[in-house]
Structures are given as structure tokens and as C-alpha cells.
Design an enzyme around this catalytic site. Sequence first.
Site, short mmCIF file in Angstrom:
data_model
loop_
_atom_site.label_atom_id
_atom_site.label_comp_id
_atom_site.label_asym_id
_atom_site.label_seq_id
_atom_site.Cartn_x
_atom_site.Cartn_y
_atom_site.Cartn_z
N ARG A 1 -26.63 -16.37 98.20
CA ARG A 1 -27.94 -16.80 97.71
C ARG A 1 -28.28 -17.74 98.38
O ARG A 1 -28.25 -17.95 99.92
CB ARG A 1 -25.92 -18.19 96.46
CG ARG A 1 -25.55 -17.13 96.05
CD ARG A 1 -24.14 -18.34 94.77
NE ARG A 1 -23.77 -19.08 96.31
CZ ARG A 1 -22.97 -20.06 96.51
NH1 ARG A 1 -22.61 -20.77 94.69
NH2 ARG A 1 -22.47 -20.81 97.49
N ARG B 1 -27.94 -28.59 104.28
CA ARG B 1 -27.22 -29.78 103.52
C ARG B 1 -26.54 -30.78 104.63
O ARG B 1 -25.57 -31.89 104.12
CB ARG B 1 -26.32 -28.60 102.48
CG ARG B 1 -27.06 -28.58 101.82
CD ARG B 1 -26.33 -26.38 101.18
NE ARG B 1 -24.53 -27.52 100.70
CZ ARG B 1 -23.75 -26.43 100.58
NH1 ARG B 1 -24.00 -25.01 100.40
NH2 ARG B 1 -22.49 -27.05 99.96
#
Length: 230
Positions: free
Chosen positions: A161, A172
Site C-alpha cells: 500500500r 507519519r
Amino acid sequence: MRILLIGPPGAGKGTQAVRLATHLSIEHISAGDLLREHIDRGSELGRDARTHMLAGLLVPDEVMIEVVEKRLARRDVVQGFLLDGFPRNRVQAEALDRILTGSESRLDAVLDLEIPEAEVIRRIAGRRLCRQDRRHIFHVDYSPPEAAGRCDLCGGELYQRTDDLEVTVRRRLEVYRSETAPVVDHYRPRGLLTTISALGGVQEILDRALAAISRGPDEAADETRDASSN
């Protein structure tokens, strides 16, 4: 017992949250699940959140705060809860303080799962999902498929992904350091916080969390430092 579980992506919060809540017989409240419920129901809060998400924006603090406040107002949390995914920043932490004070309750423990960033990247960037059934998940190191690039269960093609790409994971982590990590500083002076090593087996980490809850932050800290150094 009211517990807050925090930690970076890839630390295993979801797994530990479910196990801890079950062991302690308290409600597991996932902020992400709550938000998805509102979006699926088409509530006003859900519509507001969806609008921001479709525009590639973060869900506003005021929306997340109201979503959590409504959940904590339900009767099933009287005996306690374990909250994960909220608060994500100091504004949300201060709002949670107000919500709990308003209901004449308080947090009993804040558990901070700690894990080296290199391990987070290895865990997340190594994931591979099946295109035919995304419930079939493999890992290039921990659970590789028998045939490279193919799902053992259905033969579907395995893929990575975009959210699992190393560059995305690093981004992140940067967001976590800048926004969520200061939440630790919000709770540390209150004597509620215990940092727990998120390295090791699932049961091993659960045992550390339970020890932290039963012994309190000061006593559990020594055990955590020992576990991290091994």
C-alpha cells in the site's frame, strides 16, 4: 479503570488495546473506529469529517473532540475504558481533561508504547496485502509467502500500500513527533505516565502493560528500562 494508550504507528497499539481492555473487562474505545461509525451513519459529525478527509485535510480537533465526548457520555463506560487514537495533540489532551472533569472522573494510567523508529519502518514497510482479499496480509520478514509476490491463501497478487511505503512511514513518524509526542509531556508531570517497550512478543508486552497498571508509573519504570536494555 480509565486508561489512555499512546504510541507511534507500528507500535502495536490496536493489538494491545484489545487485549488490555478484554483482560480488565473495560470498554475499548478506538477514536478511528468512532470516526468511521459516524461517517458510515452519515451523522453531521461524520459528514464534516468526510468533507475534510476527501479534501486531503486532517479532521478538525473540534470534530474529534465532540466524537469522543459523545462516546464517553454513554453508560457502558461507567466501569472504565481504554482509549486509543485520542488525544493526538495537546489541544485534544486538554479537551479530554475538561470532558473527564465534567463527568467527575479522571484517568488512572497513561501507557506510552515506545519503539525504535527503525523497527517501525521495518514492521510497516514490510507489509504486503493480497489484491483479491485485503484481509490476507503477509510480511517480507516476519511472515513471507511461500511464493514471492503471491498470496498463500488464494493465489492473488501481493502488493504494498502507498501508506506502507517507507517514505510515507517516515512522514507519519514526523507528524507523530511534532503533534502526538507532546501529549506525553502533558501527562508526565501528573505521575500518570509509564513508558513501555513495545519490542518483544504480544504477551510479553501485555504483561509489561499490566505490571505498569498494577504497580503505578514509578515502580513500573524500572522494569521498563530493564526490558528496553535487553
